[in-house]
Design a protein around this motif. Sequence first.
Motif: not given
Lengths: 184, 192
Positions: A129-137, A140-141, A153-156, A169-173
């Motif tokens: 997920t992180v890599e795909i999001l970064r490749l898509s511009g 990522v937090h 989330i406020d900062a994002g 913004i990724l909420l980890s498992q």
Amino acid sequence: MNSPQNPDLTNENSIKWSISVYELLHKHFIRQVVYVPDSGHSSLINQCHSDRGLETIVVSTEEEGVAHLSGAWLGGDRGLMLMQSSGVGNCVNMFSLITECRIPFVTLITMRGQWGEFNPWQVQMGQNTVEILRLSGFVVHAIDHQEDVVETIDAGLKLAFDSSKAVAILLSQRLIGRKEFIEK
Amino acid sequence: MISNQPLYRREVVKCLLDERNDLLVVSGLGSATYDCAAAGDNEKNFYLWGAMGGSVPVALGLSIAQPNKPVLVITGDGDLLMGLGALTTVGSQAPKNLSIVVLDNEIYGETGAQPTATANGIDLNAIARACSLNVIDDVFNLEKVKELSQTLDLGKGPTFANIKVRQETPPKILPSTDGVFLKNRFRDAVLS
């Protein structure tokens, strides 16, 4: 029969942060919330649906949500998208709309396939997920700890709307709790 | 006299946009974008150059943000088919100011004229009707197109019309491909 149970959904802390996130929507003038549901988002989704000042819209696939919020921005509305990590893969070409037009975009993503996952079919997207999001511009937090939820989330939201960026913004498992399937 | 020959797409779009007033237009990638540019570039056009399957949801988000302005999607059968699920969202949200017109030539015209599902009798009007859209059937001549254009700002949507058009390649009239420019121009026009 299998029935999904997520003990953290009834966890007081989980409900508490979803209330705080809901308050951030007002602070940042969010008007449209689109989602493909995930149990980790369910408290927030319920809060959004019961708020008549918000348009809360379930979409048939995540890429539809990306296009929807682009249209909302064209019409002057700020939006937020809720999805789970598997949905990121459904969006990849549609992300070109927000990056090419530099449309502010924020998505909260609950992670699957990341931490103690029981379902192997979730792992491919969860691990990429992180890599795909970064490749898509995207900026990522990732959030692993409860005390970081609101601030991140406020900062994002601020970064997205003040700097016209795509922010995920990724909420980890670990944070939202593993999904357990219990035989009944 | 009623003709059963498919219409010329440029004539359809010109007719739809002839007296557009406040109409906000979202065009699907490929020929529909060129058709809208050919009818006259306009700051209230948002042209998609990619994001296939995105024209209907873009217009839905826009129509909810701007409920007092008529919003029209002009797109092709290929773009609509890639995002068919969006019709279920449109039907669920039921924005009265949204209209969707499909220029259905039954082919993927940009890529070598391969047949789309509509070439095999798949009926987009029937699908739209099943999604609770207000379907305008039998738009098979320019008089019917004119009638349709006069309903766009009446707030009777969500309206849907599939219009069969000829398999032809009119001269390419290309609007700007600069997404930031198109976005800013459109927002300035809508929000001013």
